[in-house]
Design a protein around this motif. Structure first.
Motif, PDB file in Angstrom:
ATOM      1  N   UNK A   1     -22.434  53.954  -1.332  1.00  0.00           N
ATOM      2  CA  UNK A   1     -22.313  54.746  -2.344  1.00  0.00           C
ATOM      3  C   UNK A   1     -21.704  56.018  -2.368  1.00  0.00           C
ATOM      4  N   UNK A   2     -22.279  56.940  -1.639  1.00  0.00           N
ATOM      5  CA  UNK A   2     -21.570  58.219  -1.429  1.00  0.00           C
ATOM      6  C   UNK A   2     -20.051  58.260  -0.796  1.00  0.00           C
ATOM      7  N   UNK A   3     -19.711  57.257  -0.391  1.00  0.00           N
ATOM      8  CA  UNK A   3     -18.121  57.111   0.015  1.00  0.00           C
ATOM      9  C   UNK A   3     -17.466  56.733  -1.088  1.00  0.00           C
ATOM     10  N   UNK A   4     -18.132  55.788  -1.877  1.00  0.00           N
ATOM     11  CA  UNK A   4     -17.414  55.350  -3.074  1.00  0.00           C
ATOM     12  C   UNK A   4     -17.361  56.822  -4.112  1.00  0.00           C
TER      13      UNK A   4
ATOM     14  N   UNK B   1     -10.885  58.673  -8.691  1.00  0.00           N
ATOM     15  CA  UNK B   1     -10.444  57.573  -9.689  1.00  0.00           C
ATOM     16  C   UNK B   1      -8.998  57.064  -9.664  1.00  0.00           C
ATOM     17  N   UNK B   2      -8.814  55.819  -9.994  1.00  0.00           N
ATOM     18  CA  UNK B   2      -7.348  55.520 -10.103  1.00  0.00           C
ATOM     19  C   UNK B   2      -6.637  56.353 -10.870  1.00  0.00           C
ATOM     20  N   UNK B   3      -6.803  57.001 -11.982  1.00  0.00           N
ATOM     21  CA  UNK B   3      -6.139  58.027 -12.516  1.00  0.00           C
ATOM     22  C   UNK B   3      -5.725  59.465 -11.660  1.00  0.00           C
ATOM     23  N   UNK B   4      -6.529  59.556 -10.771  1.00  0.00           N
ATOM     24  CA  UNK B   4      -6.381  60.747  -9.996  1.00  0.00           C
ATOM     25  C   UNK B   4      -5.187  60.545  -8.878  1.00  0.00           C
ATOM     26  N   UNK B   5      -5.106  59.286  -8.363  1.00  0.00           N
ATOM     27  CA  UNK B   5      -4.270  58.884  -7.152  1.00  0.00           C
ATOM     28  C   UNK B   5      -2.850  59.068  -7.739  1.00  0.00           C
ATOM     29  N   UNK B   6      -2.125  59.786  -7.068  1.00  0.00           N
ATOM     30  CA  UNK B   6      -0.531  59.869  -7.638  1.00  0.00           C
ATOM     31  C   UNK B   6      -0.045  58.503  -7.187  1.00  0.00           C
ATOM     32  N   UNK B   7       0.692  58.267  -8.208  1.00  0.00           N
ATOM     33  CA  UNK B   7       1.492  56.995  -8.263  1.00  0.00           C
ATOM     34  C   UNK B   7       2.821  57.516  -7.571  1.00  0.00           C
ATOM     35  N   UNK B   8       3.745  56.595  -7.533  1.00  0.00           N
ATOM     36  CA  UNK B   8       5.025  56.982  -6.871  1.00  0.00           C
ATOM     37  C   UNK B   8       6.139  57.680  -7.801  1.00  0.00           C
TER      38      UNK B   8
END
Length: 186
Positions: free
Chosen positions: A80-83, A88-95
């Motif tokens: 849980x701590x790791x997750x 969030x997916x919106x924070x991960x930069x896409x290409x």
């Protein structure tokens, strides 16, 4: 009691041990795992004399169930701590965003390269090296007010450079009437 006697009692008590472990662990799969662990440990457990082997096996089963619950709780807390620490997916930069950020950084570097030397030094020291305006003033031999003015002009140049670059990128996509041409000029 020898190893064979403890194994025989284990095999005899196995259905009751399984029920105890299912009750303590909450599912049959974990209970089977605990029984397997007990079976593998019988060799080590029989090294000393055991007065009541059945009671001993129930105590071992109960202790094993407690250890497994504690371990599962720690594993769940760790997961849980790791997750929670993952973006969030919106924070991960896409290409596309990575390329856009690189392009913007190149534009900023180009704008800084076009600045007068003292202005570029002041901007780099203040924004990148996080130096105080007083330190910058001492290094450049000017007043703090002079540093403030240099930084203001640097910010204006950056803003203008980025705006011009944005206009250049949009120009091919604009309609003729948006570029300043009237419909009669076409």
């Amino acid at each position: 009691m020898d190893d064979g006697g403890l194994k025989a009692i284990f095999l005899e008590q196995q259905p009751m041990l399984r029920r105890l472990l299912v009750a303590r662990l909450g599912n049959a799969e974990d209970a089977e795992d605990a029984l397997q662990d007990m079976w593998l440990r019988i060799d080590q457990l029989a090294q000393r004399p055991i007065a009541q082997p059945a009671a001993f096996l129930y105590r071992v089963a109960a202790n094993l169930a407690t250890d497994m619950r504690i371990s599962a709780g720690r594993r769940a807390a760790r997961d849980t701590a790791w997750l929670d620490d993952q973006p969030e997916a919106s924070q991960v930069p896409n290409a596309e965003r990575v390329l856009a950020a690189r392009s913007e950084w190149q534009a900023v570097e180009a704008a800084i390269a076009d600045m007068p030397e003292r202005m570029a030094i002041a901007l780099k020291m203040f924004r990148i090296e996080e130096q105080s305006q007083r330190t910058i003033a001492e290094r450049l031999g000017i007043s703090v007010s002079g540093v403030e003015k240099l930084l203001q002009r640097a910010y204006r140049k950056l803003h203008d450079h980025v705006d011009r670059r944005g206009e250049d990128r949009l120009a091919p996509h604009r309609l003729d009437c948006e570029r300043g041409m009237s419909t009669r000029d076409r």
